[in-house]
Design a protein around this motif. Structure first.
Motif, PDB file in Angstrom:
ATOM      1  N   ARG A  33     -13.465 -17.076   1.485  1.00 57.42           N
ATOM      2  CA  ARG A  33     -13.114 -15.602   1.530  1.00 57.42           C
ATOM      3  C   ARG A  33     -14.805 -14.985   1.459  1.00 57.42           C
ATOM      4  O   ARG A  33     -13.787 -13.324   1.938  1.00 57.42           O
ATOM      5  N   THR A  34     -15.440 -15.576   2.435  1.00 57.02           N
ATOM      6  CA  THR A  34     -16.435 -14.545   2.564  1.00 57.02           C
ATOM      7  C   THR A  34     -15.980 -14.300   4.339  1.00 57.02           C
ATOM      8  O   THR A  34     -15.536 -13.814   5.303  1.00 57.02           O
ATOM      9  N   LEU A  35     -15.446 -15.146   4.687  1.00 53.82           N
ATOM     10  CA  LEU A  35     -14.416 -15.042   6.526  1.00 53.82           C
ATOM     11  C   LEU A  35     -13.389 -14.206   6.426  1.00 53.82           C
ATOM     12  O   LEU A  35     -13.341 -13.368   7.557  1.00 53.82           O
ATOM     13  N   LEU A  36     -12.506 -13.786   4.970  1.00 52.57           N
ATOM     14  CA  LEU A  36     -11.761 -12.716   4.989  1.00 52.57           C
ATOM     15  C   LEU A  36     -12.218 -11.433   4.622  1.00 52.57           C
ATOM     16  O   LEU A  36     -11.810 -10.388   5.878  1.00 52.57           O
ATOM     17  N   ARG A  37     -13.831 -11.437   4.086  1.00 51.29           N
ATOM     18  CA  ARG A  37     -13.781 -10.223   4.491  1.00 51.29           C
ATOM     19  C   ARG A  37     -14.514  -9.381   5.391  1.00 51.29           C
ATOM     20  O   ARG A  37     -14.822  -8.502   5.924  1.00 51.29           O
ATOM     21  N   LYS A  39     -13.696 -10.261   8.678  1.00 55.65           N
ATOM     22  CA  LYS A  39     -12.187  -9.896   9.612  1.00 55.65           C
ATOM     23  C   LYS A  39     -11.279  -8.872   9.612  1.00 55.65           C
ATOM     24  O   LYS A  39     -11.173  -7.883   9.578  1.00 55.65           O
ATOM     25  N   TYR A  40     -11.876  -9.321   7.853  1.00 57.58           N
ATOM     26  CA  TYR A  40     -10.306  -7.832   7.227  1.00 57.58           C
ATOM     27  C   TYR A  40     -11.094  -6.522   6.116  1.00 57.58           C
ATOM     28  O   TYR A  40     -10.219  -5.521   6.239  1.00 57.58           O
ATOM     29  N   GLY A  41     -12.071  -6.888   5.833  1.00 52.28           N
ATOM     30  CA  GLY A  41     -13.130  -5.948   5.332  1.00 52.28           C
ATOM     31  C   GLY A  41     -12.873  -6.043   3.227  1.00 52.28           C
ATOM     32  O   GLY A  41     -13.466  -5.974   2.693  1.00 52.28           O
ATOM     33  N   SER A  42     -12.122  -6.988   3.156  1.00 48.49           N
ATOM     34  CA  SER A  42     -11.584  -6.891   2.142  1.00 48.49           C
ATOM     35  C   SER A  42     -11.219  -8.787   1.726  1.00 48.49           C
ATOM     36  O   SER A  42     -10.195  -8.728   2.566  1.00 48.49           O
ATOM     37  N   ASP A  43     -11.126  -9.219   0.328  1.00 45.70           N
ATOM     38  CA  ASP A  43     -10.278 -10.610   0.283  1.00 45.70           C
ATOM     39  C   ASP A  43      -9.279 -10.360  -1.333  1.00 45.70           C
ATOM     40  O   ASP A  43      -8.907 -11.298  -1.428  1.00 45.70           O
ATOM     41  N   GLU A  44      -9.022  -8.859  -1.752  1.00 48.07           N
ATOM     42  CA  GLU A  44      -8.485  -8.590  -2.709  1.00 48.07           C
ATOM     43  C   GLU A  44      -6.960  -9.603  -3.087  1.00 48.07           C
ATOM     44  O   GLU A  44      -6.812  -9.897  -3.470  1.00 48.07           O
ATOM     45  N   ASN A  45      -6.235  -9.018  -1.088  1.00 48.55           N
ATOM     46  CA  ASN A  45      -4.953  -9.803  -0.769  1.00 48.55           C
ATOM     47  C   ASN A  45      -4.909 -10.767  -0.616  1.00 48.55           C
ATOM     48  O   ASN A  45      -3.102 -11.242  -0.052  1.00 48.55           O
ATOM     49  N   PHE A  46      -5.582 -12.018  -0.884  1.00 46.83           N
ATOM     50  CA  PHE A  46      -5.732 -13.231  -0.273  1.00 46.83           C
ATOM     51  C   PHE A  46      -6.258 -14.056  -1.317  1.00 46.83           C
ATOM     52  O   PHE A  46      -6.542 -14.277  -2.106  1.00 46.83           O
ATOM     53  N   ASP A  47      -5.277 -15.837  -0.798  1.00 46.01           N
ATOM     54  CA  ASP A  47      -5.234 -16.127  -1.402  1.00 46.01           C
ATOM     55  C   ASP A  47      -5.474 -17.822  -0.926  1.00 46.01           C
ATOM     56  O   ASP A  47      -5.162 -18.135   0.206  1.00 46.01           O
ATOM     57  N   ASP A  73      -2.289   1.856   2.319  1.00 43.14           N
ATOM     58  CA  ASP A  73      -3.465   0.671   2.409  1.00 43.14           C
ATOM     59  C   ASP A  73      -3.207  -0.585   2.704  1.00 43.14           C
ATOM     60  O   ASP A  73      -1.972  -1.474   2.882  1.00 43.14           O
ATOM     61  N   PRO A  74      -3.056  -0.656   4.282  1.00 46.23           N
ATOM     62  CA  PRO A  74      -3.034  -1.669   5.347  1.00 46.23           C
ATOM     63  C   PRO A  74      -2.859  -3.242   5.206  1.00 46.23           C
ATOM     64  O   PRO A  74      -1.923  -4.373   5.215  1.00 46.23           O
ATOM     65  N   LEU A  75      -3.804  -3.346   3.874  1.00 45.08           N
ATOM     66  CA  LEU A  75      -4.329  -4.278   3.818  1.00 45.08           C
ATOM     67  C   LEU A  75      -3.295  -5.099   2.067  1.00 45.08           C
ATOM     68  O   LEU A  75      -3.311  -6.500   2.308  1.00 45.08           O
ATOM     69  N   ALA A  76      -2.635  -3.618   1.093  1.00 42.87           N
ATOM     70  CA  ALA A  76      -1.545  -4.064   0.291  1.00 42.87           C
ATOM     71  C   ALA A  76      -0.662  -4.013   0.687  1.00 42.87           C
ATOM     72  O   ALA A  76       0.184  -4.867   0.333  1.00 42.87           O
ATOM     73  N   GLU A  77      -0.402  -3.132   2.030  1.00 44.22           N
ATOM     74  CA  GLU A  77       1.047  -2.785   2.247  1.00 44.22           C
ATOM     75  C   GLU A  77       1.421  -3.274   3.400  1.00 44.22           C
ATOM     76  O   GLU A  77       0.608  -3.498   4.465  1.00 44.22           O
ATOM     77  N   ILE A  78       2.431  -3.213   3.600  1.00 44.46           N
ATOM     78  CA  ILE A  78       3.567  -3.198   5.231  1.00 44.46           C
ATOM     79  C   ILE A  78       4.328  -2.177   5.478  1.00 44.46           C
ATOM     80  O   ILE A  78       5.459  -2.303   4.281  1.00 44.46           O
ATOM     81  N   ALA A  79       4.354  -2.150   6.767  1.00 43.31           N
ATOM     82  CA  ALA A  79       6.013  -1.300   7.232  1.00 43.31           C
ATOM     83  C   ALA A  79       7.231  -2.479   6.370  1.00 43.31           C
ATOM     84  O   ALA A  79       6.762  -3.087   7.437  1.00 43.31           O
ATOM     85  N   TYR A  80       8.184  -1.415   6.705  1.00 53.00           N
ATOM     86  CA  TYR A  80       9.491  -2.482   7.209  1.00 53.00           C
ATOM     87  C   TYR A  80       9.876  -3.070   7.373  1.00 53.00           C
ATOM     88  O   TYR A  80      10.105  -4.077   7.870  1.00 53.00           O
ATOM     89  N   SER A  81      10.208  -2.283   8.880  1.00 49.83           N
ATOM     90  CA  SER A  81       9.647  -2.493   9.760  1.00 49.83           C
ATOM     91  C   SER A  81       8.998  -3.865  10.446  1.00 49.83           C
ATOM     92  O   SER A  81       9.914  -4.219  11.029  1.00 49.83           O
ATOM     93  N   GLU A  82       7.822  -3.344  10.793  1.00 51.00           N
ATOM     94  CA  GLU A  82       6.753  -4.724  10.627  1.00 51.00           C
ATOM     95  C   GLU A  82       7.298  -6.049   9.132  1.00 51.00           C
ATOM     96  O   GLU A  82       7.647  -7.511  10.322  1.00 51.00           O
ATOM     97  N   ALA A  83       7.832  -6.028   8.127  1.00 49.82           N
ATOM     98  CA  ALA A  83       8.446  -6.956   7.541  1.00 49.82           C
ATOM     99  C   ALA A  83       9.246  -7.917   7.591  1.00 49.82           C
ATOM    100  O   ALA A  83       9.476  -8.923   8.417  1.00 49.82           O
ATOM    101  N   ILE A  84      10.274  -6.786   8.208  1.00 47.71           N
ATOM    102  CA  ILE A  84      11.527  -8.343   8.734  1.00 47.71           C
ATOM    103  C   ILE A  84      11.125  -8.559  10.324  1.00 47.71           C
ATOM    104  O   ILE A  84      12.622  -9.049  10.251  1.00 47.71           O
ATOM    105  N   LYS A  85      10.066  -8.331  10.735  1.00 48.81           N
ATOM    106  CA  LYS A  85      10.136  -9.442  11.945  1.00 48.81           C
ATOM    107  C   LYS A  85       9.490 -10.673  11.658  1.00 48.81           C
ATOM    108  O   LYS A  85      10.171 -11.642  12.835  1.00 48.81           O
ATOM    109  N   ILE A  86       9.053 -10.355  10.449  1.00 50.66           N
ATOM    110  CA  ILE A  86       8.562 -11.880   9.793  1.00 50.66           C
ATOM    111  C   ILE A  86       9.707 -12.505   9.056  1.00 50.66           C
ATOM    112  O   ILE A  86       9.919 -13.380   9.165  1.00 50.66           O
TER     113      ILE A  86
END
Length: 415
Positions: A33-37, A39-47, A73-86
């Protein structure tokens, strides 16, 4: 690669058998979780999921799919166009859960995490060891001699933990060889340079108490109570015991038939003399018993100053004092009184005698002090003992004793 095998990637896990799994999982989770913070600034949306049995670790990122251009909030949200790429089937309002490849964090970050994890596990192992032995302070332990040094002995317990028996905690007659098992009590736990050091002792009175508990069932069962133990390791010990059952003789129970129970303890303590006495609240009787094996005539007490003057026959004075003054020293410690011993006054026909201080011009003061220490404070008290007895009781050489006897004998010849 969505997961990483911790057993292979972090060798320190193999040495962490003493750490319980839930604690280890929490440590691993905290590190990543320290590694996530970072890299991303927060670990709230990670398991962070740790599989302790298999040594697997997986990290999942959770984001809500929103319309293009509405990402706040890029950490908690993703655009639809990016999601369908996954995954093309995703729709707005769904939660996107994707597994992270740990190697995407970068080689340097992974190495830092590995070092942090190794450090945390090392600290955890030390804390577990400290806690384990702090809970066992005063316990009798058997350990194997691993290394013998001049100032201390290194031992290993059943789990391979290192224990230290310093020279100061050894009986003077102790001699150890590598590979042999020895008994001692856990005296204390020190922490030096962030490393726990478990200190053992064979000189602590508690060591003798634990040995008595092993050999005397009545003590272990609570029928006999040890009131106090005082020791001069390797020389003499005094044990005051008391029984709350009138049918039990506490001294006899501790000594055993023909000394059967006490002999094993004496051997363990390298032939240390053990005086077992009945405890009593009668201080006069307690002092009398504490001066065993000497037989006293009478005493005068000052209870306010905790001072006792004890008078004995001449042949009992040296017994009361003991070799190197050990017997009277232990009696003082056992009773809490300062005890002075005196020769019992004889009648008027007593032989002419001379105080040793009168010979200070011919005999060095340190020699006079040494003779007084063993109960010889007059010329006749010295001459009453054979040269062999004087040599045994004191630290004086044969030649010195011969010179002293010559000086004293010449003085009586003059008279």
């Amino acid at each position: 690669m969505a997961s990483i095998n911790l057993i292979e990637a972090f060798q320190e896990f193999k040495d962490a058998e003493n750490i319980d799994r839930p604690t280890m999982m929490k440590v691993v989770e905290d590190v990543f979780r320290t590694l996530l913070r970072k890299k991303y600034g927060s670990d709230e949306n990670f398991d962070v999921i740790v599989n302790a049995e298999q040594g697997d670790l997986e990290i999942f990122r959770r984001r809500m799919i929103v319309e293009d251009g509405e990402v706040e909030d890029p950490l908690a949200e993703i655009a639809y166009s990016e999601a369908i790429k996954i995954e093309p089937d995703f729709e707005v309002g769904e939660e996107l859960i994707e597994s992270l490849d740990l190697f995407d964090f970068g080689r340097r970050a992974i190495l830092a995490a590995k070092q942090t994890l190794a450090s945390r596990i090392g600290d955890l192992k030390k804390n577990v060891l400290v806690q384990k032995y702090e809970e066992r302070l005063g316990e009798l332990i058997t350990a194997e001699v691993y290394q013998v040094w001049r100032k201390e002995v290194l031992l290993l317990d059943d789990d391979g933990n290192e224990l230290i028996l310093p020279k100061s905690e050894q009986i003077p007659q102790d001699f150890f060889k590598k590979g042999e098992n020895i008994r001692a009590i856990i005296s204390r736990v020190d922490v030096k340079n962030n490393t726990p050091v478990i200190i053992l002792s064979r000189t602590n009175p508690l060591f003798l108490e634990k040995l008595l508990e092993m050999e005397v069932p009545e003590i272990a069962e609570g029928l006999i109570t040890i009131k106090k133990i005082v020791r001069e390791p390797g020389e003499r010990a005094k044990v005051a015991v008391e029984s709350y059952d009138d049918r039990i003789d506490p001294v006899g129970a501790c000594v055993g038939m023909k000394g059967s129970r006490i002999h094993g303890i004496v051997r363990e303590l390298k032939n240390e003399n053990i005086d077992v006495i009945n405890y009593t609240n009668n201080i006069q009787l307690l002092i009398q018993r504490s001066l065993t094996p000497a037989k006293i005539s009478f005493m005068e007490l000052d209870n306010e100053k905790k001072y006792a003057e004890v008078f004995l026959p001449q042949d009992q004075v040296s017994l009361a004092i003991g070799r190197r003054g050990v017997n009277i020293k232990l009696a003082c410690e056992l009773t809490g009184y300062n005890i002075d011993v005196f020769r019992e006054d004889d009648d008027a026909t007593e032989e002419f005698d001379i105080d040793l201080e009168e010979f200070s011009d011919e005999i060095d003061q340190w020699i006079i002090d040494e003779l007084k220490r063993v109960g010889c404070d007059t010329a006749r008290s010295v001459l009453a003992l054979s040269p062999q007895e004087l040599e045994r009781r004191t630290d004086l050489e044969k030649e010195t004793i011969a010179d002293i006897r010559r000086i004293l004998e010449e003085e009586f010849e003059k008279e």
